[in-house]
Design an enzyme around this catalytic site. Structure first.
Site, PDB file in Angstrom:
ATOM      1  N   HIS A 279      -8.464   1.418   6.133  1.00  0.00           N
ATOM      2  CA  HIS A 279      -8.102   1.776   4.633  1.00  0.00           C
ATOM      3  C   HIS A 279      -8.695   0.306   3.814  1.00  0.00           C
ATOM      4  CE1 HIS A 279      -6.862   2.680   0.733  1.00  0.00           C
ATOM      5  NE2 HIS A 279      -5.816   2.798   1.165  1.00  0.00           N
TER       6      HIS A 279
ATOM      7  N   HIS B 292      -8.138  11.284   0.850  1.00  0.00           N
ATOM      8  CA  HIS B 292      -7.576  10.076   0.777  1.00  0.00           C
ATOM      9  C   HIS B 292      -7.364   9.659   2.337  1.00  0.00           C
ATOM     10  CE1 HIS B 292      -6.108   6.367  -0.862  1.00  0.00           C
ATOM     11  NE2 HIS B 292      -4.940   6.512  -0.564  1.00  0.00           N
TER      12      HIS B 292
ATOM     13  N   CYS C 210      -5.317   1.284  -4.577  1.00  0.00           N
ATOM     14  CA  CYS C 210      -6.056   2.152  -3.628  1.00  0.00           C
ATOM     15  C   CYS C 210      -7.098   3.057  -4.402  1.00  0.00           C
ATOM     16  CB  CYS C 210      -5.680   2.696  -2.652  1.00  0.00           C
ATOM     17  SG  CYS C 210      -4.699   1.340  -1.781  1.00  0.00           S
TER      18      CYS C 210
END
Lengths: 268, 381
Positions: free
Chosen positions: B308, B275, B147
């Site tokens: 996400h 994040h 990620c």
């Protein structure tokens, strides 16, 4: 033409079927009577890993970490960053996940999924080496050596510190082998350091230029099956020079119209 | 491009309105859809992508068509020469959605003929396809550090420019919906059955999304009025493969590396795109880190509106951060009602109009891979 990037190769490592480390490879290379070992599987020791991590980690991770450990030698790892490059990653793990997804998707193993990230080896290496430096994980196709070397040389230039380059691919598995054939486990690692006057180790001078790459086959023709069989083994000719073969120029593709031109020179 | 829509204007409008793009999961390639919410891109073209079709390639095609990006890219290729334009693509799963399809209809243990192209089954495939499609002939890289992938792609892109290896770098973050990540995160019990709630005390996991974000990097002299990438700080946790360092040590190092690179103090920044995945551990660690190292600076997570997007998240959130700077809007943390006490004082829940000069964007990935991007408006660089 772009600027020249320089580095000295101050350590190297290798793990391949029948030749567990760089010393075994050097011995083999010196003895022209020996044939290339057969088989697809390497036996990576990866002794740098904590026992629990060693037990849990997939074979592909242990393979990469074994080469990295050898290349690092006695250097302190804690501040050294690394570029890992694998064309196909952990194909056995990917094949297992894809097979489960096709049949019983809710049975996907959380451990397998955790290890499916392409930077699993980079992550395990940062733990084994206790290094907080930046680790990258690249995938640049069968000809990944050019981009991987360039990325590592750029890190050396930017950080003015040593950098590990680790290339690994495992023997293919399952139906993915149709699209991503890979004949053997192979990992190679190079420790690249900024060039200082009294530095030991092979000097590398790299340029990026337009053009198309030429073949860079190993000098020792016995190595050809490995060279052709694994993307990571594209590094074998460079390792030959590290081990004393005559310096030569390599030209590896970087994209459809550019190449990495790499001159090698033994230290004075 | 994300669940919020296609193009910069749609994203800016959604950020200003605090609108979420999440929907009940209707992506179910196998059996019943998992009971969760997803960020799906609307309007994926029905016609196949030229050269080699896949869901991700269609998403890339759609992204190139927005905001005249393909026109800008073509002009850049003509001005610089195709070999002086590089590509750095960050992805987590590339075309694995096509590999999944192939494995559902293997032919005697082999890939079906129509899905046998190698570029569908290895991570660099989308980059190879994109080079062929756009005529980029410079160095091409695929970064795949979970990620943080497309945030780290900015770092490599900047290094290519600084070393004069390229005159322009196309940075791409790209990941499509696929079964691997939906079922994988589900197996790890990291998926909320409700829309994700970043930094909420009752958060229960993430919502998976898909997206493509494109950014063209140039040297400042070649683009003096464009917003600036000031720094890309990178680090490793060296702690655990899937859990963050409990004190956020790696993330802090990435922040300090970014601040060091741009030689600015933390209080030079007036927005942080977090994040903020809405996973229990990540948000707790990040909240404590931000409260400690970046106190008082407005912060929010946009994962509540996009989901996400994994390997695409770094670049997508970089673009959302640039839009925040350009539009003077601090995006809200949609989904969060009762914020973690650590970060409550600075977490922005609903969008705010506010002139911004400089901003940070955090990305953390499995493998303990951290990146912190620093951006500025051209007049604040």
């Amino acid at each position: 033409m772009s600027a020249v990037l320089h580095a000295a190769v101050t350590g190297w490592g290798l793990c391949a079927p029948g030749l567990d480390d760089a010393a075994a490879f050097a011995d083999w290379l010196r003895d022209p009577t020996r044939a290339l070992p057969g088989g697809r599987s390497a036996r990576p020791a990866a002794a740098c890993m904590a026992p629990a991590e060693h037990r849990r980690a997939p074979h592909a991770v242990r393979l990469a970490l074994e080469a990295a450990t050898q290349a690092l030698g006695t250097h302190r790892a804690t501040c050294i960053g690394a570029v890992f490059c694998s064309a196909f990653g952990d194909m056995a793990n990917t094949d297992a996940i894809l097979s489960t997804l096709a049949q019983t998707p809710d049975q996907v193993s959380p451990t397998r999924f955790t290890h499916s990230v392409h930077n699993a080896a980079a992550g395990h290496w940062s733990m084994a080496a206790a290094s907080h430096a930046s680790m990258s994980a690249l995938a640049c196709g069968r000809e990944g050596i050019g981009p991987a070397l360039l990325a590592a040389l750029l890190e050396v230039r930017t950080s003015a510190a040593p950098q590990l380059l680790v290339m690994f691919d495992v023997a293919d598995a399952g139906a993915l082998a149709d699209a991503a054939p890979c004949a053997l486990d192979f990992a190679v690692a190079l420790l690249l350091a900024p060039v200082v006057d009294d530095a030991f180790g092979l000097r590398l001078h790299a340029r990026v230029q337009a053009g198309h790459a030429s073949p860079n086959a190993p000098c020792d023709t016995r190595l050809q099956p490995w060279y052709a069989g694994s993307p990571a083994a594209r590094a074998l000719p460079l390792l030959e020079v590290c081990l004393g073969a005559a310096p030569r120029r390599f030209t590896w593709p970087l994209g459809s119209g550019t190449l990495l031109s790499l001159d090698c020179e033994h230290p004075p | 491009m994300s669940a919020l829509g296609t193009g910069c204007a749609a994203h800016a409008a959604a950020l200003r309105a605090g609108r979420s793009g999440l929907r009940r999961n209707d992506y179910a390639p196998i059996g019943m859809p998992l009971p969760c919410w997803i960020g799906r891109v609307e309007g994926i073209p029905q016609q196949p992508a030229p050269g080699l079709d896949s869901r991700l390639h269609r998403l890339l095609m759609l992204a190139l068509a927005q905001d005249d990006f393909s026109v800008t890219l073509a002009r850049t290729l003509a001005d610089c020469g195709a070999t002086r334009v590089a590509l750095v693509l960050g992805t987590s799963t590339a075309n694995i959605e096509a590999s999944e399809q192939a494995y559902r209809r293997l032919d005697h243990g082999h890939l079906p003929h129509d899905l046998a192209d190698a570029r569908l089954h290895h991570l660099h495939g989308p980059a190879e396809w994109l080079c062929a499609h756009t005529a980029i002939a410079g160095p091409a890289f695929t970064v795949s550090t979970a990620c943080s992938a497309s945030a780290k792609a900015f770092g490599l892109g900047a290094r290519l420019l600084h070393a004069d290896i390229a005159d322009a770098v196309l940075v791409v973050g790209a990941d499509s919906l696929c079964a691997s990540t939906l079922y994988g995160f589900n197996a790890l019990e990291l998926v909320d059955t409700a829309p994700c709630r970043p930094f909420d005390v009752e958060r229960a996991g993430l919502s998976i999304g898909e997206g493509v974000a494109l950014a063209l990097l140039r040297r400042v002299a070649d683009a003096p009025v464009a917003p600036r990438l000031l720094a890309c700080g990178e680090s490793s946790d060296a702690h655990h493969l899937s859990a963050p360092h409990p004190e956020g040590m790696g993330a802090t190092r990435a922040l300090l590396a970014a601040l060091h690179e741009c030689a600015l103090p933390a209080d030079a920044f007036d927005y942080i795109n977090l994040h903020g995945t809405a996973s229990h551990h990540n948000d707790a660690v990040e909240a404590a880190l931000v409260a400690r190292a970046l106190p008082g600076i407005c912060a929010s997570s946009t994962k509540g509106v996009t989901g996400h997007t994994l390997g695409a998240a770094g670049a997508l959130e970089a673009v959302l951060t640039l839009l925040a700077l350009q539009e003077g809007v601090v995006p809200g943390t949609v989904g969060c009602v009762r914020p973690e006490p650590d970060i409550a004082a600075q977490l922005v829940l609903a969008p705010q109009q506010c002139a911004l000069r400089r901003a940070l964007s955090f990305s953390f990935g499995f493998g303990g891979s951290n990146a912190c991007l620093a951006f500025a408006r051209a007049d604040a660089a």
